[in-house]
Scaffold this motif. Sequence first.
Motif, short mmCIF file in Angstrom:
data_model
loop_
_atom_site.label_atom_id
_atom_site.label_comp_id
_atom_site.label_asym_id
_atom_site.label_seq_id
_atom_site.Cartn_x
_atom_site.Cartn_y
_atom_site.Cartn_z
N GLY A 11 48.62 40.18 41.14
CA GLY A 11 48.60 41.62 41.19
C GLY A 11 47.26 41.98 39.98
N SER A 13 45.21 43.21 36.65
CA SER A 13 45.53 42.99 35.32
C SER A 13 46.14 44.09 34.85
CB SER A 13 44.01 42.82 34.83
OG SER A 13 44.25 42.67 33.42
N LYS A 17 52.81 41.73 35.02
CA LYS A 17 53.53 40.45 35.51
C LYS A 17 54.12 39.63 34.45
CE LYS A 17 49.40 39.90 37.18
NZ LYS A 17 48.08 39.43 37.22
N ARG A 39 39.30 31.53 28.46
CA ARG A 39 39.08 32.86 27.50
C ARG A 39 39.80 32.74 26.35
NH1 ARG A 39 43.69 35.16 26.77
NH2 ARG A 39 45.13 36.09 28.09
N ARG A 42 44.68 35.90 22.76
CA ARG A 42 44.92 37.24 22.41
C ARG A 42 45.69 37.14 21.14
NH1 ARG A 42 46.46 39.35 28.36
NH2 ARG A 42 44.52 39.82 28.80
N TYR A 51 48.83 29.82 27.60
CA TYR A 51 47.78 29.30 28.05
C TYR A 51 47.42 28.14 27.61
CZ TYR A 51 46.35 33.28 31.08
OH TYR A 51 46.16 34.26 31.81
N TRP A 71 41.38 27.03 40.95
CA TRP A 71 40.95 27.69 39.96
C TRP A 71 40.06 28.67 40.45
CZ3 TRP A 71 35.56 27.66 39.42
CH2 TRP A 71 34.87 26.64 40.09
N TYR A 74 37.24 34.73 36.68
CA TYR A 74 37.84 35.99 36.44
C TYR A 74 37.25 36.93 35.23
CZ TYR A 74 41.07 40.05 36.04
OH TYR A 74 41.87 40.97 36.18
N TYR A 79 39.81 30.24 35.09
CA TYR A 79 41.50 30.07 34.89
C TYR A 79 41.98 29.02 35.91
CZ TYR A 79 41.63 34.62 32.50
OH TYR A 79 41.17 35.83 31.66
N ILE A 100 48.76 33.96 39.13
CA ILE A 100 47.40 33.74 39.39
C ILE A 100 46.62 34.92 40.18
CG2 ILE A 100 47.50 31.22 39.15
CD1 ILE A 100 47.46 31.10 42.05
N GLU A 101 45.39 35.24 39.88
CA GLU A 101 44.54 36.12 40.79
C GLU A 101 44.57 35.78 42.19
OE1 GLU A 101 42.18 33.42 41.13
OE2 GLU A 101 41.01 35.44 41.72
P1 5GP Z 1 44.76 37.53 31.62
O1 5GP Z 1 43.30 37.28 31.21
O2 5GP Z 1 44.83 39.01 31.59
O3 5GP Z 1 45.68 36.46 31.13
O4 5GP Z 1 44.64 36.83 33.21
C1 5GP Z 1 43.37 37.34 33.94
C2 5GP Z 1 43.93 37.22 35.47
O5 5GP Z 1 43.92 35.72 35.55
C3 5GP Z 1 45.32 37.48 35.90
O6 5GP Z 1 45.14 38.27 37.14
C4 5GP Z 1 46.17 36.39 35.98
O7 5GP Z 1 46.94 36.34 37.07
C5 5GP Z 1 44.96 35.38 36.46
N1 5GP Z 1 45.34 33.81 36.16
C6 5GP Z 1 45.98 33.47 35.03
N2 5GP Z 1 46.17 32.10 35.22
C7 5GP Z 1 45.60 31.57 36.22
C8 5GP Z 1 45.25 30.45 36.90
O8 5GP Z 1 45.50 29.37 36.42
N3 5GP Z 1 44.56 30.46 38.03
C9 5GP Z 1 43.84 31.74 38.73
N4 5GP Z 1 43.24 31.75 39.87
N5 5GP Z 1 44.29 33.01 38.05
C10 5GP Z 1 44.95 33.03 36.86
#
Ligand code: 5GP
Length: 199
Positions: A11, A13, A17, A39, A42, A51, A71, A74, A79, A100-101
């Motif tokens: 879903g 950002s 979630k 990344r 935060r 993470y 992987w 993003y 990620y 995950i995205e």
């Molecule tokens: P955020 O930086 O906001 O924590 O995450 C950014 C995006 O990365 C979110 O859509 C989240 O669901 C996605 N994400 C987090 N962990 C993973 C991962 O292990 N694999 C993938 N493909 N996306 C991820």
Amino acid sequence: MKRGKLFVLSGPSGVGKSTILKDLAQRQEFYFSVSATTRDPRPGEENGVHYHFHTAEEFQKLIEENALLEWAEYVGNYYGTPAKYVDEAMESGRNVILDIEVQGAGQVKESRPEAVRIFIAPPSWEELERRLTERGTDTAEKIEKRLARAKEEFESAKNYDYIVVNTTVKAAVCELEAIMIAEHCRPAERIAMIENTMK
Ligand code: 5GP
């Protein structure tokens, strides 16, 4: 031992979630897969809890070692899902949830077709913008990039098994819990149980 199920949550950002998963954890037992990322943390984020924070070189090594179930790139960072813990948790009978995205979710569908994929949508575009901005964790430029990515992600929603609209956290958690429970009532899982009890 019955194998646990794999649930993939995607879903845009800012859709909420993490909040939904935090509340769901009060009601359902599951293993939350902690992703690897390049990344920066935060404020308040802990290594190994929110993470596994890595340098780009370390992340590249994980890819080369085939340590990631999936992987994706993003908004300028990488990620990925460490495969080892996911498999261990499922083997021990626990449900596993990945946040995950959409590209990563597509890869999981290829390698684990039995995975249940759930798309979390915001109640409106304006609400998503508001949530992302008020969260205060990203620069204006990053927010723009995340919103642009969100537009692409909405295109994929129709390919998911379920769509949950996060109008309120309470309602979204109820729907998610209902999906998890219903997935355990499918014949593939229940038939052995009834066959045994009807003998
Ligand atoms: P955020 O930086 O906001 O924590 O995450 C950014 C995006 O990365 C979110 O859509 C989240 O669901 C996605 N994400 C987090 N962990 C993973 C991962 O292990 N694999 C993938 N493909 N996306 C991820």
